[in-house]
Every structure is written in C-alpha cells, then in structure tokens.
Design a protein around this motif. Structure first.
Motif, PDB file in Angstrom:
ATOM      1  N   GLU A   1       0.819  -1.199   0.000  1.00 59.37           N
ATOM      2  CA  GLU A   1       0.000   0.000   0.000  1.00 59.37           C
ATOM      3  C   GLU A   1       0.866   1.267   0.000  1.00 59.37           C
ATOM      4  N   PHE A   2       1.805   1.353  -0.922  1.00 60.83           N
ATOM      5  CA  PHE A   2       2.655   2.540  -0.989  1.00 60.83           C
ATOM      6  C   PHE A   2       1.816   3.769  -1.312  1.00 60.83           C
ATOM      7  N   ASP A   3       2.018   4.834  -0.542  1.00 57.65           N
ATOM      8  CA  ASP A   3       1.274   6.080  -0.714  1.00 57.65           C
ATOM      9  C   ASP A   3       2.191   7.117  -1.354  1.00 57.65           C
ATOM     10  N   THR A   4       1.824   7.626  -2.507  1.00 59.98           N
ATOM     11  CA  THR A   4       2.659   8.591  -3.227  1.00 59.98           C
ATOM     12  C   THR A   4       2.591   9.994  -2.637  1.00 59.98           C
ATOM     13  N   ASN A   5       1.693  10.229  -1.709  1.00 61.98           N
ATOM     14  CA  ASN A   5       1.569  11.543  -1.073  1.00 61.98           C
ATOM     15  C   ASN A   5       2.851  11.877  -0.308  1.00 61.98           C
ATOM     16  N   ARG A   6       3.551  12.932  -0.700  1.00 62.42           N
ATOM     17  CA  ARG A   6       4.830  13.280  -0.072  1.00 62.42           C
ATOM     18  C   ARG A   6       4.651  14.001   1.258  1.00 62.42           C
ATOM     19  N   GLU A   7       3.444  14.435   1.553  1.00 58.55           N
ATOM     20  CA  GLU A   7       3.160  15.058   2.843  1.00 58.55           C
ATOM     21  C   GLU A   7       2.622  14.014   3.810  1.00 58.55           C
ATOM     22  N   ALA A   8       3.318  13.855   4.937  1.00 53.97           N
ATOM     23  CA  ALA A   8       2.867  12.935   5.970  1.00 53.97           C
ATOM     24  C   ALA A   8       2.231  13.726   7.116  1.00 53.97           C
ATOM     25  N   ILE A   9       1.716  13.033   8.091  1.00 52.94           N
ATOM     26  CA  ILE A   9       1.138  13.704   9.255  1.00 52.94           C
ATOM     27  C   ILE A   9       2.230  14.420  10.041  1.00 52.94           C
ATOM     28  N   ILE A  10       3.395  13.756  10.184  1.00 48.64           N
ATOM     29  CA  ILE A  10       4.568  14.353  10.815  1.00 48.64           C
ATOM     30  C   ILE A  10       5.684  14.358   9.779  1.00 48.64           C
ATOM     31  N   ASN A  11       6.312  15.498   9.566  1.00 42.09           N
ATOM     32  CA  ASN A  11       7.367  15.646   8.575  1.00 42.09           C
ATOM     33  C   ASN A  11       8.626  16.198   9.225  1.00 42.09           C
ATOM     34  N   PRO A  12       9.804  15.931   8.641  1.00 40.70           N
ATOM     35  CA  PRO A  12      11.040  16.458   9.236  1.00 40.70           C
ATOM     36  C   PRO A  12      11.007  17.974   9.434  1.00 40.70           C
ATOM     37  N   GLN A  13      10.406  18.683   8.488  1.00 38.59           N
ATOM     38  CA  GLN A  13      10.356  20.142   8.590  1.00 38.59           C
ATOM     39  C   GLN A  13       9.433  20.625   9.707  1.00 38.59           C
ATOM     40  N   ASP A  14       8.589  19.751  10.227  1.00 42.68           N
ATOM     41  CA  ASP A  14       7.753  20.114  11.373  1.00 42.68           C
ATOM     42  C   ASP A  14       8.561  20.159  12.667  1.00 42.68           C
ATOM     43  N   LEU A  15       9.703  19.468  12.664  1.00 41.29           N
ATOM     44  CA  LEU A  15      10.518  19.364  13.877  1.00 41.29           C
ATOM     45  C   LEU A  15      11.833  20.122  13.785  1.00 41.29           C
ATOM     46  N   HIS A  16      12.323  20.336  12.568  1.00 44.88           N
ATOM     47  CA  HIS A  16      13.642  20.941  12.394  1.00 44.88           C
ATOM     48  C   HIS A  16      13.615  22.008  11.308  1.00 44.88           C
ATOM     49  N   ASP A  17      14.419  23.032  11.512  1.00 46.31           N
ATOM     50  CA  ASP A  17      14.646  24.035  10.474  1.00 46.31           C
ATOM     51  C   ASP A  17      15.938  23.711   9.740  1.00 46.31           C
ATOM     52  N   PRO A  18      16.062  24.110   8.483  1.00 43.10           N
ATOM     53  CA  PRO A  18      17.365  23.995   7.814  1.00 43.10           C
ATOM     54  C   PRO A  18      18.422  24.775   8.588  1.00 43.10           C
ATOM     55  N   ILE A  19      19.669  24.312   8.537  1.00 44.47           N
ATOM     56  CA  ILE A  19      20.769  24.963   9.237  1.00 44.47           C
ATOM     57  C   ILE A  19      21.659  25.647   8.207  1.00 44.47           C
ATOM     58  N   GLU A  20      21.778  26.945   8.327  1.00 40.94           N
ATOM     59  CA  GLU A  20      22.597  27.701   7.385  1.00 40.94           C
ATOM     60  C   GLU A  20      24.046  27.237   7.444  1.00 40.94           C
ATOM     61  N   GLY A  21      24.630  26.960   6.285  1.00 39.34           N
ATOM     62  CA  GLY A  21      26.015  26.532   6.232  1.00 39.34           C
ATOM     63  C   GLY A  21      26.246  25.087   6.600  1.00 39.34           C
ATOM     64  N   PHE A  22      25.183  24.294   6.738  1.00 40.38           N
ATOM     65  CA  PHE A  22      25.358  22.879   7.095  1.00 40.38           C
ATOM     66  C   PHE A  22      26.135  22.170   5.979  1.00 40.38           C
ATOM     67  N   PRO A  23      27.098  21.307   6.321  1.00 39.18           N
ATOM     68  CA  PRO A  23      27.889  20.620   5.293  1.00 39.18           C
ATOM     69  C   PRO A  23      27.013  19.849   4.307  1.00 39.18           C
ATOM     70  N   LYS A  24      27.385  19.901   3.035  1.00 37.63           N
ATOM     71  CA  LYS A  24      26.624  19.192   2.003  1.00 37.63           C
ATOM     72  C   LYS A  24      26.872  17.687   2.044  1.00 37.63           C
ATOM     73  N   VAL A  25      28.021  17.274   2.596  1.00 39.76           N
ATOM     74  CA  VAL A  25      28.386  15.855   2.642  1.00 39.76           C
ATOM     75  C   VAL A  25      28.533  15.413   4.090  1.00 39.76           C
ATOM     76  N   ALA A  26      27.996  14.252   4.397  1.00 38.81           N
ATOM     77  CA  ALA A  26      28.114  13.674   5.737  1.00 38.81           C
ATOM     78  C   ALA A  26      28.717  12.280   5.632  1.00 38.81           C
ATOM     79  N   VAL A  27      29.407  11.869   6.693  1.00 38.47           N
ATOM     80  CA  VAL A  27      29.941  10.512   6.788  1.00 38.47           C
ATOM     81  C   VAL A  27      29.427   9.907   8.084  1.00 38.47           C
TER      82      VAL A  27
END
Length: 257
Positions: free
Chosen positions: A5-31
């Motif tokens: 039952e895969f749902d193509t709706n990209r909006e969920a009830i809880i989303n990462p942006q509901d809990l966190h803001d983007p961080i200015e200057g955050f590294p583009k690559v993580a390890v």
C-alpha cells in the motif's frame, strides 16, 4: 498486502520540517558509521564540534562538524536498524545534507570473502519494512548507482580491493534461517545487513546521493555461524583505516559536482 500500500503523497502527518529548520552553512556531505567504537576513534583524530542535535524516541544523536583545510564534513553515529537509521537521515536531509557516505559491518554469505574486507552493494533485497513506505513494493532496490564509479576509482587509486554484489537487508537477525539464506544467495546476495535497502529507498525518494558500503564481519553458513570480527572491539586498526577511507572519500565527493 499491507506492505504493497505505498502512498505517493509526499506530505505525511509528521514531517522532518515540522521538527527541524534547515541549518545555514550545514555541510553538504556527511559521513556515518554504526559502530560507536569506530566512530569515537575517528573523531579522536580530528578537531570537531557539535553542529546539530537530533533524536530518535529515546536517544539523542549528535552531529559533528569535522574541518580539514577549507572543507567541512558532517559526521554522526548512525543508529542500528532500518527505521531508526532512516529517521535520523531524514533529519540530516532537512538540516542541509545532500550526500551521505555510510559504512558498517555486514555478515558474509561466502566464506572466501576475508574479514574486514570492503564490500559494495549494487542492489539490496528488501526483507525489512521501512523501504516500503518510500518506494512501491519490489524484491530489491538499486544502491550506489551514481556514486559507484567515483568510489571504485577512489579505491583503485588507493589499491584497496573490494567485492561487489547484492546485499540481503533484514530487520530480524534472529530469523536468518538456513532456508531464507539459501533463497537470498540464489537471488544473488553475497552479504546481509539491517539498513541498506531502507536507506537506498530513502535516497531515491528524497533525492540525495548515497555511497553505502560494508566491511565484512561474521560469516553465515549452513554448518555453523562464525562471529569472526563482528565485535566492535575486534581488529580496530583495520576498522580505523576503513573509517579514514570513508572520510577521505567524503572530502573528495564534497569537491565533485
């Protein structure tokens, strides 16, 4: 079936942006890696500082910035298990991460593969639940398609041998039965892990680039399980070298277009 039952709706009830803001200057690559011991030893070798915090239910994950010359790489200790690992990576994407180098142990299904040798998955058999919320149901998902040529060239330059093949991703390690193992080997799997298919599905869904690889640990066979170097405290020097390779590739990838 519920996992179909895969749902193509990209909006969920809880989303990462509901809990966190983007961080200015955050590294583009993580390890990131899964071993607490290997991760701690990697941090000891470089100046680092906490640049972000996130959490998964009952534990906090610190995200560090490692600055080498004029480059900065994000680093974090990934939680074990598909659901937790994907949840934390979702937050890193929201912070600003665009590329991830992720490595950890895997169980090998071929005894000729040496302990602590590098293995690169090209596809993952989806025997866990998380990936089905990010991609429609299928037996497997492609892994490392965009990063593989550059990573292989990097390993060749450093004269590091490696094995390529499919990985069997399961979230039930105590249910890796002999019959299941035989079927997964017949499907092309050369190793087994707990996160790869889910992280690859997340990468496809969210559109970030992934370089996911393993170093061989225990050996699963029909006769007897061999723990080999699965323990976090075994063969630490070899694991340190692998962690350093991951960091150096992250630096190279950070400069790549």
């Amino acid at each position: 079936m519920i996992l179909e039952e895969f749902d193509t709706n990209r909006e969920a009830i809880i989303n990462p942006q509901d809990l966190h803001d983007p961080i200015e200057g955050f590294p583009k690559v993580a390890v990131s890696c899964f071993s607490r011991v290997t991760f701690a030893r990697l941090l000891e070798n470089y100046d680092h500082e906490v640049i972000a915090r996130t959490s998964m239910a009952n534990f906090e994950v610190l995200v560090y910035g490692i600055r080498i010359g004029d480059q900065e790489i994000a680093a974090f200790n990934a939680p074990v298990g598909a659901a937790s690992c994907v949840g934390i990576i979702e937050d890193l994407i929201q912070f600003g991460m665009e590329k991830l180098v992720l490595f950890g142990t895997c169980g090998v299904l071929d005894q000729d593969i040496e302990a602590t040798s590098i293995m690169i998955p090209t596809a993952a058999l989806r025997d866990e639940g998380t990936s089905y919320h990010y991609l429609p149901a299928s037996d497997e998902v492609e892994v490392n398609q965009s990063s593989l040529p550059l990573f292989q060239a990097f390993l060749k330059k450093h004269q590091i041998s490696h094995t390529i093949g499919k990985v069997w991703t399961t979230d039930a390690p105590y249910r890796e039965t002999i019959d299941k193992m035989k079927r997964r080997k017949k499907a092309g799997a050369i190793c087994v892990d707990m996160e790869c298919s889910a992280v690859a599905a997340l990468a496809a869904f969210r559109g970030f680039e992934l370089c996911h690889f393993f170093y061989a640990a225990d050996h699963l066979s029909e006769e007897k399980w061999d723990i080999r170097t699965l323990s976090s405290h075994e063969d630490l020097d070899s694991k340190d070298r692998i962690a350093e390779l991951a960091l150096q590739f992250a630096l190279l990838w950070e400069k790549a277009n």
